[in-house]
Design a protein around this motif. Structure first.
Motif, PDB file in Angstrom:
ATOM      1  N   MET A   1       7.452  -0.771  -2.154  1.00  0.00           N
ATOM      2  CA  MET A   1       6.289  -0.252  -1.435  1.00  0.00           C
ATOM      3  C   MET A   1       6.629  -0.083   0.050  1.00  0.00           C
ATOM      4  SD  MET A   1       2.574  -2.086  -1.067  1.00  0.00           S
ATOM      5  CE  MET A   1       3.186  -3.359  -2.143  1.00  0.00           C
ATOM      6  N   THR A   2       6.342   1.078   0.589  1.00  0.00           N
ATOM      7  CA  THR A   2       6.655   1.277   2.007  1.00  0.00           C
ATOM      8  C   THR A   2       5.521   0.726   2.867  1.00  0.00           C
ATOM      9  OG1 THR A   2       5.592   3.423   2.008  1.00  0.00           O
ATOM     10  CG2 THR A   2       7.932   3.398   1.512  1.00  0.00           C
ATOM     11  N   ASP A   3       5.898   0.287   4.052  1.00  0.00           N
ATOM     12  CA  ASP A   3       4.881  -0.257   4.955  1.00  0.00           C
ATOM     13  C   ASP A   3       3.839   0.789   5.304  1.00  0.00           C
ATOM     14  OD1 ASP A   3       6.094  -2.625   4.881  1.00  0.00           O
ATOM     15  OD2 ASP A   3       7.073  -2.470   6.838  1.00  0.00           O
ATOM     16  N   SER A   4       4.282   2.048   5.424  1.00  0.00           N
ATOM     17  CA  SER A   4       3.317   3.067   5.840  1.00  0.00           C
ATOM     18  C   SER A   4       2.259   3.301   4.760  1.00  0.00           C
ATOM     19  CB  SER A   4       4.021   4.361   6.237  1.00  0.00           C
ATOM     20  OG  SER A   4       4.556   4.969   5.106  1.00  0.00           O
ATOM     21  N   THR A   5       2.672   3.252   3.490  1.00  0.00           N
ATOM     22  CA  THR A   5       1.671   3.391   2.420  1.00  0.00           C
ATOM     23  C   THR A   5       0.676   2.238   2.490  1.00  0.00           C
ATOM     24  OG1 THR A   5       3.288   4.427   0.984  1.00  0.00           O
ATOM     25  CG2 THR A   5       1.326   3.548  -0.085  1.00  0.00           C
ATOM     26  N   THR A   6       1.187   1.037   2.662  1.00  0.00           N
ATOM     27  CA  THR A   6       0.310  -0.132   2.732  1.00  0.00           C
ATOM     28  C   THR A   6      -0.689   0.017   3.872  1.00  0.00           C
ATOM     29  OG1 THR A   6       2.234  -1.393   2.059  1.00  0.00           O
ATOM     30  CG2 THR A   6       0.316  -2.649   2.765  1.00  0.00           C
ATOM     31  N   ASP A   7      -0.172   0.414   5.031  1.00  0.00           N
ATOM     32  CA  ASP A   7      -1.045   0.553   6.200  1.00  0.00           C
ATOM     33  C   ASP A   7      -2.082   1.648   5.985  1.00  0.00           C
ATOM     34  OD1 ASP A   7       0.487  -1.354   7.334  1.00  0.00           O
ATOM     35  OD2 ASP A   7       1.561  -0.022   8.702  1.00  0.00           O
ATOM     36  N   HIS A   8      -1.627   2.742   5.399  1.00  0.00           N
ATOM     37  CA  HIS A   8      -2.486   3.896   5.206  1.00  0.00           C
ATOM     38  C   HIS A   8      -3.660   3.564   4.279  1.00  0.00           C
ATOM     39  CE1 HIS A   8      -3.397   8.087   5.231  1.00  0.00           C
ATOM     40  NE2 HIS A   8      -3.345   8.163   3.933  1.00  0.00           N
ATOM     41  N   ILE A   9      -3.355   2.953   3.153  1.00  0.00           N
ATOM     42  CA  ILE A   9      -4.421   2.612   2.194  1.00  0.00           C
ATOM     43  C   ILE A   9      -5.359   1.567   2.810  1.00  0.00           C
ATOM     44  CG2 ILE A   9      -4.885   1.626  -0.100  1.00  0.00           C
ATOM     45  CD1 ILE A   9      -3.519   4.256  -0.455  1.00  0.00           C
ATOM     46  N   ALA A  10      -4.778   0.587   3.493  1.00  0.00           N
ATOM     47  CA  ALA A  10      -5.625  -0.440   4.120  1.00  0.00           C
ATOM     48  C   ALA A  10      -6.563   0.204   5.135  1.00  0.00           C
ATOM     49  CB  ALA A  10      -4.750  -1.507   4.791  1.00  0.00           C
ATOM     50  N   ALA A  11      -6.049   1.186   5.894  1.00  0.00           N
ATOM     51  CA  ALA A  11      -6.880   1.868   6.890  1.00  0.00           C
ATOM     52  C   ALA A  11      -7.990   2.670   6.213  1.00  0.00           C
ATOM     53  CB  ALA A  11      -6.010   2.777   7.765  1.00  0.00           C
ATOM     54  N   ASN A  12      -7.668   3.329   5.086  1.00  0.00           N
ATOM     55  CA  ASN A  12      -8.700   4.083   4.366  1.00  0.00           C
ATOM     56  C   ASN A  12      -9.827   3.155   3.910  1.00  0.00           C
ATOM     57  OD1 ASN A  12      -7.225   6.411   4.622  1.00  0.00           O
ATOM     58  ND2 ASN A  12      -6.462   6.423   2.510  1.00  0.00           N
ATOM     59  N   ILE A  13      -9.448   2.022   3.364  1.00  0.00           N
ATOM     60  CA  ILE A  13     -10.465   1.092   2.854  1.00  0.00           C
ATOM     61  C   ILE A  13     -11.329   0.586   4.010  1.00  0.00           C
ATOM     62  CG2 ILE A  13     -10.789  -1.198   1.796  1.00  0.00           C
ATOM     63  CD1 ILE A  13      -8.262  -0.520   0.072  1.00  0.00           C
ATOM     64  N   ARG A  14     -10.663   0.244   5.110  1.00  0.00           N
ATOM     65  CA  ARG A  14     -11.415  -0.234   6.279  1.00  0.00           C
ATOM     66  C   ARG A  14     -12.370   0.833   6.784  1.00  0.00           C
ATOM     67  NH1 ARG A  14      -7.068  -2.674   8.264  1.00  0.00           N
ATOM     68  NH2 ARG A  14      -6.546  -0.835   9.491  1.00  0.00           N
ATOM     69  N   SER A  15     -11.879   2.067   6.802  1.00  0.00           N
ATOM     70  CA  SER A  15     -12.713   3.139   7.336  1.00  0.00           C
ATOM     71  C   SER A  15     -13.936   3.400   6.441  1.00  0.00           C
ATOM     72  CB  SER A  15     -11.838   4.378   7.574  1.00  0.00           C
ATOM     73  OG  SER A  15     -12.411   5.514   7.041  1.00  0.00           O
ATOM     74  N   ILE A  16     -13.757   3.284   5.139  1.00  0.00           N
ATOM     75  CA  ILE A  16     -14.916   3.449   4.241  1.00  0.00           C
ATOM     76  C   ILE A  16     -15.913   2.304   4.455  1.00  0.00           C
ATOM     77  CG2 ILE A  16     -15.651   3.487   1.814  1.00  0.00           C
ATOM     78  CD1 ILE A  16     -12.834   4.831   1.259  1.00  0.00           C
ATOM     79  N   GLN A  17     -15.399   1.085   4.577  1.00  0.00           N
ATOM     80  CA  GLN A  17     -16.296  -0.056   4.821  1.00  0.00           C
ATOM     81  C   GLN A  17     -17.061   0.139   6.140  1.00  0.00           C
ATOM     82  OE1 GLN A  17     -16.727  -2.014   2.415  1.00  0.00           O
ATOM     83  NE2 GLN A  17     -14.850  -2.807   1.458  1.00  0.00           N
ATOM     84  N   ASP A  18     -16.345   0.650   7.145  1.00  0.00           N
ATOM     85  CA  ASP A  18     -17.003   0.889   8.444  1.00  0.00           C
ATOM     86  C   ASP A  18     -18.091   1.953   8.322  1.00  0.00           C
ATOM     87  OD1 ASP A  18     -15.356  -0.957   9.567  1.00  0.00           O
ATOM     88  OD2 ASP A  18     -14.042   0.480  10.589  1.00  0.00           O
ATOM     89  N   LYS A  19     -17.789   3.007   7.542  1.00  0.00           N
ATOM     90  CA  LYS A  19     -18.788   4.072   7.382  1.00  0.00           C
ATOM     91  C   LYS A  19     -20.009   3.559   6.647  1.00  0.00           C
ATOM     92  CE  LYS A  19     -15.980   8.178   7.736  1.00  0.00           C
ATOM     93  NZ  LYS A  19     -14.878   8.734   6.940  1.00  0.00           N
ATOM     94  N   ILE A  20     -19.790   2.711   5.654  1.00  0.00           N
ATOM     95  CA  ILE A  20     -20.934   2.126   4.932  1.00  0.00           C
ATOM     96  C   ILE A  20     -21.816   1.374   5.936  1.00  0.00           C
ATOM     97  CG2 ILE A  20     -21.643   0.382   3.235  1.00  0.00           C
ATOM     98  CD1 ILE A  20     -19.020   1.027   1.703  1.00  0.00           C
ATOM     99  N   ALA A  21     -21.166   0.559   6.769  1.00  0.00           N
ATOM    100  CA  ALA A  21     -21.941  -0.216   7.749  1.00  0.00           C
ATOM    101  C   ALA A  21     -22.652   0.717   8.724  1.00  0.00           C
ATOM    102  CB  ALA A  21     -21.013  -1.176   8.493  1.00  0.00           C
ATOM    103  N   ALA A  22     -21.971   1.808   9.121  1.00  0.00           N
ATOM    104  CA  ALA A  22     -22.572   2.733  10.091  1.00  0.00           C
ATOM    105  C   ALA A  22     -23.784   3.451   9.503  1.00  0.00           C
ATOM    106  CB  ALA A  22     -21.518   3.743  10.561  1.00  0.00           C
ATOM    107  N   VAL A  23     -23.680   3.939   8.286  1.00  0.00           N
ATOM    108  CA  VAL A  23     -24.854   4.629   7.730  1.00  0.00           C
ATOM    109  C   VAL A  23     -25.982   3.645   7.491  1.00  0.00           C
ATOM    110  CG1 VAL A  23     -23.871   6.727   6.706  1.00  0.00           C
ATOM    111  CG2 VAL A  23     -23.912   4.671   5.354  1.00  0.00           C
ATOM    112  N   GLN A  24     -25.644   2.417   7.158  1.00  0.00           N
ATOM    113  CA  GLN A  24     -26.714   1.433   6.967  1.00  0.00           C
ATOM    114  C   GLN A  24     -27.416   1.139   8.283  1.00  0.00           C
ATOM    115  OE1 GLN A  24     -24.735  -1.824   4.845  1.00  0.00           O
ATOM    116  NE2 GLN A  24     -25.722  -1.112   2.973  1.00  0.00           N
TER     117      GLN A  24
END
Ligand SMILES: *Cc1c(COP(=O)(O)O)cnc(C)c1O
Length: 236
Positions: A1-24
Motif C-alpha cells: 500500500m502506498t502512503d499516498s493512497t492511504t493519505d488520499h482515502i483518509a482525507a476523503n473520509i475526513r472530508s465527508i465527515q466534515d461535510k456531514i457536520a457542516a450540513v447539520q
C-alpha cells in the motif's frame, strides 16, 4: 500500500465527515430529530482494489457496503474479519433467495429487503443461524419498473408481513431515487413514510447526494466513489 493512497482515502473520509457536520450545522433541525443525529458513513467498497480497502481500514473506517455476495465473501474473508472484529458489513444490493444463507452468515445489516419471498427466507435463515440482523425495507419511491423495492402503497402490509410472519428486525427504510429526478423529493418522501410507520432509520444518500440526504434525516449514507474514487469495471 502506498502512503499516498492511504493519505488520499483518509482525507476523503475526513472530508465527508466534515461535510456531514457542516450540513447539520447549516440546516434547521427537523422535528423529532436529535441534533445532530448520528449518521453512519458506509463506505461502498464494491469493485474497489485491495489497497484502497486497506487504506480505508487504516483510516479507521469500519462500515462497508457491498452489493454482490460472492465479491463480498472474497473481500471480507475470515482473515480480514479476524483482523477487524468491529467490522460492520452492509448488504446494499439485490439478493437472490438461494443466496440468503450465505448472506446472513456474512453480513451484519441488510438494506435491501424488497419482496415477500426474500423476507421469508431471510427470516428462516436468521432463525437457523441464530443471527438476527437489523434490516431495512427498500422502497421504490419513484415507482420505477426496472427498480426493485416495495411500492409506498404496499409498505404497511409488507412491514407487517416482515415483522409478524418473518420475525425480521426492521429498523428503517432505504431508497435509490430515480436518476432524472431531484433526490431531495425522494428523501423527504422516504422520511415521511418512515415517520408514518414509526421507523427511525433511513438509508439514503450516495456520493452525489448525501449532502441533501443528511438534512432530511438520513441515518446511513452509502458512499462509494466519494470515498474510494471511480470504480473499475461495470456498474452494479
Ligand atoms: C454502488 C451503490 C452506492 C454507492 O454509489 P456511489 O455513487 O459510488 O456513492 C450506494 N448505494 C447502492 C445501493 C449502490 O449500489
Amino acid at each position: 500500500m502506498t502512503d499516498s493512497t492511504t493519505d488520499h482515502i483518509a482525507a476523503n473520509i475526513r472530508s465527508i465527515q466534515d461535510k456531514i457536520a457542516a450540513v447539520q450545522a447549516d440546516y434547521p433541525v427537523l422535528p423529532d430529530t436529535p441534533n445532530p443525529q448520528h449518521v453512519t458513513l458506509i463506505a461502498v467498497s464494491k469493485q474497489q482494489p485491495e489497497e484502497k480497502i486497506e487504506a480505508a481500514l487504516s483510516a479507521g473506517q469500519r462500515h462497508f457496503g457491498e452489493n454482490r455476495l460472492q465479491e463480498a465473501q472474497q473481500r471480507w474473508n475470515n482473515d480480514r474479519r479476524a483482523r477487524f472484529p468491529d467490522l460492520c458489513l452492509h448488504l446494499i444490493g439485490a439478493l437472490q433467495t438461494n443466496k440468503a444463507r450465505e448472506a446472513v452468515a456474512l453480513f451484519d445489516v441488510i438494506h435491501s429487503v424488497d419482496r415477500e419471498k426474500l423476507a421469508r427466507i431471510l427470516g428462516q435463515e436468521m432463525a437457523a443461524q441464530n443471527r438476527k440482523l437489523p434490516c431495512f425495507i427498500q422502497v421504490n419511491t419513484g415507482m420505477e419498473d426496472q427498480k426493485s423495492g416495495i411500492t409506498p402503497d404496499d409498505l404497511a402490509n409488507f412491514l407487517a408481513f416482515c415483522r409478524k410472519e418473518c420475525v425480521l428486525d426492521i429498523i428503517g427504510l432505504m431508497c435509490l431515487p430515480p436518476v432524472d429526478e431531484p433526490p431531495a423529493l425522494h428523501f423527504a418522501f422516504l422520511r415521511k413514510l418512515a415517520e408514518t410507520h414509526g421507523l427511525s432509520q433511513l438509508s439514503m444518500g450516495m456520493s452525489d447526494d448525501y449532502e441533501r440526504a443528511v438534512p432530511l434525516g438520513a441515518t446511513h449514507i452509502r458512499v462509494g466513489t466519494g470515498v474510494f474514487g471511480a470504480r473499475a469495471g461495470y456498474e452494479g
